[in-house]
Design a protein around this motif. Structure first.
Motif, PDB file in Angstrom:
ATOM      1  N   PRO A  33       5.731  32.873   7.186  1.00  0.00           N
ATOM      2  CA  PRO A  33       4.661  33.391   8.042  1.00  0.00           C
ATOM      3  C   PRO A  33       3.378  33.702   7.278  1.00  0.00           C
ATOM      4  O   PRO A  33       3.353  33.693   6.045  1.00  0.00           O
ATOM      5  N   ALA A  34       2.327  34.025   8.011  1.00  0.00           N
ATOM      6  CA  ALA A  34       1.154  34.641   7.408  1.00  0.00           C
ATOM      7  C   ALA A  34       1.566  36.053   7.008  1.00  0.00           C
ATOM      8  O   ALA A  34       2.399  36.676   7.658  1.00  0.00           O
ATOM      9  N   GLY A  35       0.980  36.561   5.936  1.00  0.00           N
ATOM     10  CA  GLY A  35       1.294  37.915   5.506  1.00  0.00           C
ATOM     11  C   GLY A  35       1.924  37.979   4.133  1.00  0.00           C
ATOM     12  O   GLY A  35       2.171  39.062   3.630  1.00  0.00           O
ATOM     13  N   ILE A  36       2.181  36.826   3.524  1.00  0.00           N
ATOM     14  CA  ILE A  36       2.760  36.815   2.175  1.00  0.00           C
ATOM     15  C   ILE A  36       1.733  36.214   1.226  1.00  0.00           C
ATOM     16  O   ILE A  36       1.359  35.042   1.364  1.00  0.00           O
ATOM     17  N   TYR A  37       1.252  37.028   0.309  1.00  0.00           N
ATOM     18  CA  TYR A  37       0.189  36.570  -0.586  1.00  0.00           C
ATOM     19  C   TYR A  37       0.459  37.038  -2.005  1.00  0.00           C
ATOM     20  O   TYR A  37       1.108  38.057  -2.214  1.00  0.00           O
ATOM     21  N   THR A  38      -0.099  36.315  -2.952  1.00  0.00           N
ATOM     22  CA  THR A  38      -0.097  36.841  -4.301  1.00  0.00           C
ATOM     23  C   THR A  38      -1.069  38.021  -4.308  1.00  0.00           C
ATOM     24  O   THR A  38      -2.031  38.062  -3.528  1.00  0.00           O
ATOM     25  N   ALA A  39      -0.804  38.973  -5.205  1.00  0.00           N
ATOM     26  CA  ALA A  39      -1.637  40.175  -5.250  1.00  0.00           C
ATOM     27  C   ALA A  39      -3.089  39.812  -5.543  1.00  0.00           C
ATOM     28  O   ALA A  39      -4.014  40.406  -4.990  1.00  0.00           O
ATOM     29  N   GLY A  40      -3.289  38.800  -6.386  1.00  0.00           N
ATOM     30  CA  GLY A  40      -4.648  38.403  -6.743  1.00  0.00           C
ATOM     31  C   GLY A  40      -5.417  37.815  -5.575  1.00  0.00           C
ATOM     32  O   GLY A  40      -6.623  38.030  -5.430  1.00  0.00           O
ATOM     33  N   MET A  41      -4.717  37.062  -4.720  1.00  0.00           N
ATOM     34  CA  MET A  41      -5.395  36.504  -3.549  1.00  0.00           C
ATOM     35  C   MET A  41      -5.791  37.636  -2.599  1.00  0.00           C
ATOM     36  O   MET A  41      -6.907  37.655  -2.060  1.00  0.00           O
ATOM     37  N   ALA A  42      -4.884  38.595  -2.413  1.00  0.00           N
ATOM     38  CA  ALA A  42      -5.203  39.748  -1.559  1.00  0.00           C
ATOM     39  C   ALA A  42      -6.367  40.535  -2.158  1.00  0.00           C
ATOM     40  O   ALA A  42      -7.227  41.046  -1.442  1.00  0.00           O
ATOM     41  N   GLN A  43      -6.400  40.606  -3.483  1.00  0.00           N
ATOM     42  CA  GLN A  43      -7.480  41.312  -4.165  1.00  0.00           C
ATOM     43  C   GLN A  43      -8.816  40.618  -3.938  1.00  0.00           C
ATOM     44  O   GLN A  43      -9.836  41.250  -3.679  1.00  0.00           O
ATOM     45  N   LYS A  44      -8.783  39.291  -3.987  1.00  0.00           N
ATOM     46  CA  LYS A  44     -10.019  38.516  -3.767  1.00  0.00           C
ATOM     47  C   LYS A  44     -10.524  38.756  -2.338  1.00  0.00           C
ATOM     48  O   LYS A  44     -11.712  39.006  -2.114  1.00  0.00           O
ATOM     49  N   ILE A  45      -9.605  38.659  -1.375  1.00  0.00           N
ATOM     50  CA  ILE A  45     -10.003  38.817   0.025  1.00  0.00           C
ATOM     51  C   ILE A  45     -10.511  40.239   0.281  1.00  0.00           C
ATOM     52  O   ILE A  45     -11.437  40.457   1.060  1.00  0.00           O
ATOM     53  N   CYS A  46      -9.921  41.202  -0.430  1.00  0.00           N
ATOM     54  CA  CYS A  46     -10.335  42.600  -0.252  1.00  0.00           C
ATOM     55  C   CYS A  46     -11.675  42.875  -0.945  1.00  0.00           C
ATOM     56  O   CYS A  46     -12.627  43.345  -0.325  1.00  0.00           O
ATOM     57  N   ASN A  47     -11.744  42.550  -2.221  1.00  0.00           N
ATOM     58  CA  ASN A  47     -12.897  43.004  -3.013  1.00  0.00           C
ATOM     59  C   ASN A  47     -14.103  42.075  -2.961  1.00  0.00           C
ATOM     60  O   ASN A  47     -15.222  42.509  -3.174  1.00  0.00           O
ATOM     61  N   ILE A  48     -13.885  40.801  -2.685  1.00  0.00           N
ATOM     62  CA  ILE A  48     -15.019  39.869  -2.603  1.00  0.00           C
ATOM     63  C   ILE A  48     -15.396  39.632  -1.141  1.00  0.00           C
ATOM     64  O   ILE A  48     -16.560  39.673  -0.770  1.00  0.00           O
ATOM     65  N   ASP A  49     -14.377  39.380  -0.304  1.00  0.00           N
ATOM     66  CA  ASP A  49     -14.679  39.029   1.089  1.00  0.00           C
ATOM     67  C   ASP A  49     -14.739  40.238   2.016  1.00  0.00           C
ATOM     68  O   ASP A  49     -15.298  40.157   3.106  1.00  0.00           O
ATOM     69  N   GLY A  50     -14.130  41.364   1.603  1.00  0.00           N
ATOM     70  CA  GLY A  50     -14.255  42.580   2.398  1.00  0.00           C
ATOM     71  C   GLY A  50     -13.249  42.749   3.518  1.00  0.00           C
ATOM     72  O   GLY A  50     -13.542  43.391   4.527  1.00  0.00           O
ATOM     73  N   TYR A  51     -12.049  42.161   3.370  1.00  0.00           N
ATOM     74  CA  TYR A  51     -11.022  42.318   4.401  1.00  0.00           C
ATOM     75  C   TYR A  51      -9.687  42.696   3.779  1.00  0.00           C
ATOM     76  O   TYR A  51      -9.345  42.241   2.686  1.00  0.00           O
ATOM     77  N   LEU A  52      -8.927  43.504   4.521  1.00  0.00           N
ATOM     78  CA  LEU A  52      -7.548  43.784   4.138  1.00  0.00           C
ATOM     79  C   LEU A  52      -6.657  42.722   4.767  1.00  0.00           C
ATOM     80  O   LEU A  52      -6.875  42.317   5.906  1.00  0.00           O
ATOM     81  N   VAL A  53      -5.621  42.301   4.029  1.00  0.00           N
ATOM     82  CA  VAL A  53      -4.725  41.270   4.583  1.00  0.00           C
ATOM     83  C   VAL A  53      -3.640  41.883   5.465  1.00  0.00           C
ATOM     84  O   VAL A  53      -2.901  41.160   6.125  1.00  0.00           O
ATOM     85  N   GLY A  54      -3.511  43.204   5.473  1.00  0.00           N
ATOM     86  CA  GLY A  54      -2.509  43.830   6.331  1.00  0.00           C
ATOM     87  C   GLY A  54      -2.510  45.324   6.113  1.00  0.00           C
ATOM     88  O   GLY A  54      -3.269  45.845   5.294  1.00  0.00           O
ATOM     89  N   LYS A  55      -1.645  46.023   6.888  1.00  0.00           N
ATOM     90  CA  LYS A  55      -1.661  47.487   6.810  1.00  0.00           C
ATOM     91  C   LYS A  55      -0.327  48.106   6.430  1.00  0.00           C
ATOM     92  O   LYS A  55      -0.281  49.255   5.999  1.00  0.00           O
ATOM     93  N   ASP A  56       0.774  47.383   6.640  1.00  0.00           N
ATOM     94  CA  ASP A  56       2.085  47.906   6.236  1.00  0.00           C
ATOM     95  C   ASP A  56       2.610  47.017   5.133  1.00  0.00           C
ATOM     96  O   ASP A  56       3.039  45.890   5.382  1.00  0.00           O
ATOM     97  N   VAL A  57       2.554  47.529   3.920  1.00  0.00           N
ATOM     98  CA  VAL A  57       2.662  46.648   2.767  1.00  0.00           C
ATOM     99  C   VAL A  57       3.898  46.939   1.932  1.00  0.00           C
ATOM    100  O   VAL A  57       4.222  48.097   1.655  1.00  0.00           O
ATOM    101  N   VAL A  58       4.586  45.868   1.529  1.00  0.00           N
ATOM    102  CA  VAL A  58       5.612  45.949   0.491  1.00  0.00           C
ATOM    103  C   VAL A  58       5.124  45.068  -0.650  1.00  0.00           C
ATOM    104  O   VAL A  58       4.507  44.023  -0.410  1.00  0.00           O
ATOM    105  N   ILE A  59       5.367  45.512  -1.867  1.00  0.00           N
ATOM    106  CA  ILE A  59       4.944  44.734  -3.028  1.00  0.00           C
ATOM    107  C   ILE A  59       6.179  44.364  -3.831  1.00  0.00           C
ATOM    108  O   ILE A  59       7.014  45.220  -4.125  1.00  0.00           O
ATOM    109  N   LEU A  60       6.311  43.074  -4.118  1.00  0.00           N
ATOM    110  CA  LEU A  60       7.405  42.628  -4.979  1.00  0.00           C
ATOM    111  C   LEU A  60       6.833  42.353  -6.362  1.00  0.00           C
ATOM    112  O   LEU A  60       5.923  41.551  -6.517  1.00  0.00           O
ATOM    113  N   GLY A  61       7.393  43.023  -7.350  1.00  0.00           N
ATOM    114  CA  GLY A  61       6.923  42.852  -8.724  1.00  0.00           C
ATOM    115  C   GLY A  61       5.992  43.986  -9.086  1.00  0.00           C
ATOM    116  O   GLY A  61       5.230  44.472  -8.255  1.00  0.00           O
ATOM    117  N   SER A  62       6.095  44.423 -10.326  1.00  0.00           N
ATOM    118  CA  SER A  62       5.252  45.549 -10.741  1.00  0.00           C
ATOM    119  C   SER A  62       4.289  45.112 -11.834  1.00  0.00           C
ATOM    120  O   SER A  62       4.032  45.849 -12.774  1.00  0.00           O
TER     121      SER A  62
END
Lengths: 413, 475
Positions: free
Chosen positions: A134-163
């Motif tokens: 589905p939509a909603g699975i992203y690498t952290a860096g892609m989510a970071q790009k969309i957040c910090n460069i494009d200005g959007y959050l990719v979602g609101k209820d988040v689980v992160i795999l990998g530290s």
């Protein structure tokens, strides 16, 4: 087809590429930087958090600020910068074929080449993540790009795999933007990120981190609705009887970074199976004469300050190679990692005089241990550490005149 | 709106049918419930062009596979769809030679050329078969094609010939009054004299809606690994194990796009939407691939996926309903469905032309947009392209080397690509080893710019957006 000629071609205009280019120019070489993005800076441009530059500049700054310092230095120098330019191929004669929207197809004849392409993130596919797609699975860096460069959050209820560090940084970033980061799962019994990031990005926000856990499968289509996770046994296989469900609309992956050496495919350059970067000598020259490597394309760093310093070694050596025809003193010995040390870099050094800094990473968390660097009968380093963790790169300075055969880097309890 | 013929379902079969019917003086419409054609079974299968040796002689499968194998190479060539007639081998251990001979006997009846090779001959074709393999059945007419690109190319060409495609139009009901079908969809009601049911996994449901024959359906999911294109050099042909009752077995094959796949498994389900892979099923692949192939590289995996074969009994259901006039069916199209698609379309075309006495409105080949990959463009041609449009010099997808111009071209194709997935299927942007980690946001930006929508309305495919909530704004 446009033909160009430079002493040094630097592939990649992130922190490594900029520092390498500056160091090469300082030696008097003509230098070109090939950068695929529309501005210099690389991934630093999306790393808007603090924590950069303390070692290199003696002050703490954000990623874009750190990049900007270097960008301004590059602009002041007579360094050719080709933006939106992608290196398509590297020839055996060190000709770089590049594509640019303003210049078209370019053949850049270079006497030496510095590889500074950085790394990419491991993906859901690379870890064969089972379940729906589905939509909603992203690498952290892609989510970071969309957040910090494009200005959007990719979602609101988040689980992160990998530290990994980007995952930890994104846990904090998404939280401060109002997302609910419910859980961080880490396959290993330890984090691959920096301790300071665990404290400042998870602990300070009360975000739980479960070690020795992984995602077993994801659910939902077209949008992620949740996932199953389970603890893993010693063999890293999930214990399915203890599988649990958690609802979420986003899964961020921070499961490793891979040096992006695609350009070297087919050239027969020695690649380390451990770092997945080239095998280099003290000048950061690869097994291909005149081709140097630095930054995250050589091995993944935790601190950009180290990247800049490493790139300066590579850039200066690349210039000397281009101008004098040779930098290798020959008479190489191998640097061998052993007994808990996962890798040490450079992997080979030439005998001679002076000091050299070795970098290393360990393969597990070790407490109250001693790092031993030995060469023949000589002990070059014997240094006590309270704790060594895979997430933090270590270093040790050696006296090259004491090198007597292969250098062994190992841990002692 | 009134049509002469409505095709329900935009998989490769429906698209091929539309492409053929659009050549006649018929007003034709294809209805697809997803936001692109090739969005379900067609996008998630093996992409194999089967030779046709293993179909039971006398079945529709045997007939359409063998004919389809003749047609599909021509279609792929004309439509600029990536393909390669690389041949296939069915590999066997020493004690399985008899089974290979049985398979070859079938090949003879079906009219398919095959040869039994010993180990040395096999190794010449495929150096990486497992050490236990002593024999193989080689079929030179087999190969690979990009299944989704074939369907997309049929759809594009159909539109250029005057056919219509309506996406996100899910069929809710089909009724008939005075010889006219009323097809009720989420986007309105459409009238037609003829209906062709090519609804894939939903084929039996559409039959039920219309009141045509009722069929029981089994959905057999298959999971796959997709390997990095650096593995392509290790695989020359399609490598099959011996077929079993569950299907043709777990294959190792190159893809027309330059990757390698391992799969599929065979897991039966009652749910036509269940394409989620499972850990167990992926483990089955990890265990079985080494039985025929000695260089499995699961650590080079870039993607896993699952697809469905829709089974109705033991054969395809192709032809006119015996209950409903002018209601044609091409359903239960499991393997070898992709290979058979052009032949099924040819057959349906003949039935409809005979029924309607339609005449060809145009002759000659209509070529859909040429989708050249950067590597296929000569240096001079590339410079000329960049001089006209600098977007040809701007690489967006670094792994697959896709330029901005190709992405824009996909967005403006006859059947426009409006989602990240639709762009991916047409250009390969995001199909490489970083799986869109770098180019995903750039592709989103280009789609947003070209469609004139904000970034948070750009969809991945299947209706879901990616950028969802604007970050806090500062006044």
């Amino acid at each position: 087809m446009r033909n160009m000629d430079f002493d040094v071609a630097v592939i990649g205009g992130g922190p490594a590429g900029m520092a390498a280019a500056l160091a090469a120019r300082k030696q008097g070489a003509t230098v070109v930087i090939l950068e695929r993005d529309s501005r210099l800076g690389g991934i630093l441009n999306q790393c808007i958090h603090q924590g950069f530059g303390l070692h290199y500049f003696g002050e703490e700054m954000t990623g874009p600020e750190y990049a900007d310092r270097f960008r301004k230095m590059v602009e002041k120098e007579d360094i050719a910068v080709m933006l939106e330019s992608m290196a398509l191929a590297l020839g055996e004669d060190k000709t770089v074929t590049a594509l640019s929207p303003s210049l078209g197809l370019c053949k850049i004849k270079a006497r030496s080449v510095v590889l500074a392409m950085g790394c990419r993130e491991r993906t859901a596919g690379a870890i064969a993540l089972a379940g729906s797609r589905p939509a909603g699975i992203y690498t952290a860096g892609m989510a970071q790009k969309i957040c910090n460069i494009d200005g959007y959050l990719v979602g609101k209820d988040v689980v992160i795999l990998g530290s990994g560090d980007i995952g930890l940084i994104m846990a904090r970033r998404m939280t401060t933007e109002g997302a609910n980061v419910k859980l961080v799962l880490e396959l290993a019994p330890y984090s691959s990120g920096l301790k300071r990031n665990i404290v400042q990005c998870l602990d300070d926000y009360g975000i739980p981190l479960k070690y020795s856990h992984t995602v077993t499968r994801v659910e939902g289509y077209p949008r992620l609705t949740g996932l199953y996770y389970a603890p893993v046994g010693e063999d890293k296989k999930p214990i399915l009887s203890e599988e649990r469900f958690i609802s979420c609309d986003t899964l961020l992956l921070s499961v490793g970074l891979i040096p992006e050496n695609d350009l070297l495919n087919g050239l027969g350059v020695n690649i380390s199976p451990v770092t997945q970067g080239a095998v280099v000598d003290e000048n950061r020259m690869t097994s291909m004469e005149g081709v140097f490597s630095c930054g995250n394309v050589l091995h993944v760093h935790d601190l950009v300050d180290n990247v800049s310093q490493e790139a300066e070694i590579a850039g200066a050596a690349a210039a000397r190679y281009a101008l004098d025809g040779g930098v290798c003193k020959g008479d190489f010995v191998n640097v061998v990692a052993r007994d808990g040390v996962r890798y040490a870099l450079p992997q080979r050094i030439s005998r001679g005089e002076g000091k050299l800094r070795l970098f290393f990473r360990v393969g597990d968390v070790y407490k109250n241990c001693r790092l031993i660097v030995q060469s023949g009968e000589n002990t070059l380093v014997s240094k006590k550490f309270m704790v060594l963790a895979p997430g933090e790169m270590g270093s040790a300075d050696i006296d090259i005149s004491l090198v007597d055969g292969d250098v062994v880097v190992r841990l002692e309890k | 709106m009134k049509y002469d013929c409505i095709v329900i379902g935009g998989g490769v079969v429906g698209a091929a049918v539309l492409d053929r019917l659009a050549a006649y003086n018929l007003k034709v419409l294809l209805l697809e419930k997803e936001d692109d054609v090739a969005s379900f079974t067609t996008r998630a299968n093996s992409g194999i062009v089967h030779a046709g040796y293993d179909c039971e002689p006398g079945t529709l499968k045997a007939r359409f596979n063998v004919r389809g194998n003749e047609l599909i190479w021509r279609d792929a060539r004309e439509l600029n769809v990536p393909h390669l007639k690389c041949g296939s081998i069915v590999v066997a251990r020493k004690e399985q030679l008899e089974k290979l001979r049985e398979l070859q006997d079938r090949a003879v009846v079906n009219g398919v050329e095959t040869r039994i090779l010993d180990r040395d001959q096999t190794l010449k074709i495929e150096p990486n078969v497992a050490d236990e393999i002593e024999y193989s059945l080689y079929a030179p007419s087999a190969g690979i094609v990009s299944p989704y690109q074939l369907a997309i190319a049929y759809a594009d060409r159909a539109i250029l010939k005057g056919g219509e495609i309506l996406l996100e139009a899910e069929v809710k009901a089909v009724s008939r009054k005075n010889g006219t079908y009323f097809v009720e969809t989420s986007k309105g009601v459409f009238e037609s004299a003829i209906v062709v049911n090519c609804a894939g996994a939903y084929g039996a449901r559409v039959n039920d809606m219309a009141g045509a024959e009722h069929f029981e359906t089994v959905y057999r999911r298959g999971d796959y690994f997709v390997l990095d294109n650096t593995e392509r050099k290790n695989v020359n042909t399609v490598i099959f194990p011996l077929p079993t009752a569950a299907g043709k077995g777990i294959l190792v094959a190159p893809t027309a796009d330059g990757n390698v796949i391992y799969g599929p498994t065979a897991v039966d389900s009652a749910n036509p939407d269940d394409t989620a892979t499972t850990p167990d099923s992926l483990d089955v692949l990890r265990k079985n691939v080494p039985l025929s192939y000695k260089r499995p590289a699961f650590n080079k995996c870039i993607r896993v996926y699952g697809g469905l074969r829709t089974l109705i009994g033991h054969d395809f259901v192709v032809g006119e309903s015996k209950v409903l006039d002018n209601f044609f069916m091409a359903i239960g199209i499991c393997s070898p469905g992709l290979t058979s698609a052009p032949a099924i379309a040819e057959y349906i075309e003949a039935l409809i032309v005979e029924r309607t006495k339609a005449t060809v409105k145009q002759s000659g080949i209509v070529a859909p947009p040429r989708r050249k990959r950067l590597a296929e463009i000569s240096e001079d041609e590339l410079d000329a392209l960049i001089a006209k449009d600098s977007a040809w010099g701007r690489i967006v997808c670094r792994c697959e080397k896709v330029t901005e111009a190709e992405i824009v071209e996909a967005i403006y194709s006859p059947l426009p690509a409006t989602t990240v997935d639709a762009v991916k299927r047409r250009t390969r942007a995001g199909m490489g080893r970083c799986q869109g980690g770098f180019c995903g946001p750039k592709v989103m930006e280009i789609i947003a710019r070209e469609l004139g929508i904000p970034l948070d309305q750009v969809r991945k495919g299947g209706g879901a957006t990616i950028a969802r909530y604007a970050v806090k704004e500062v006044e």
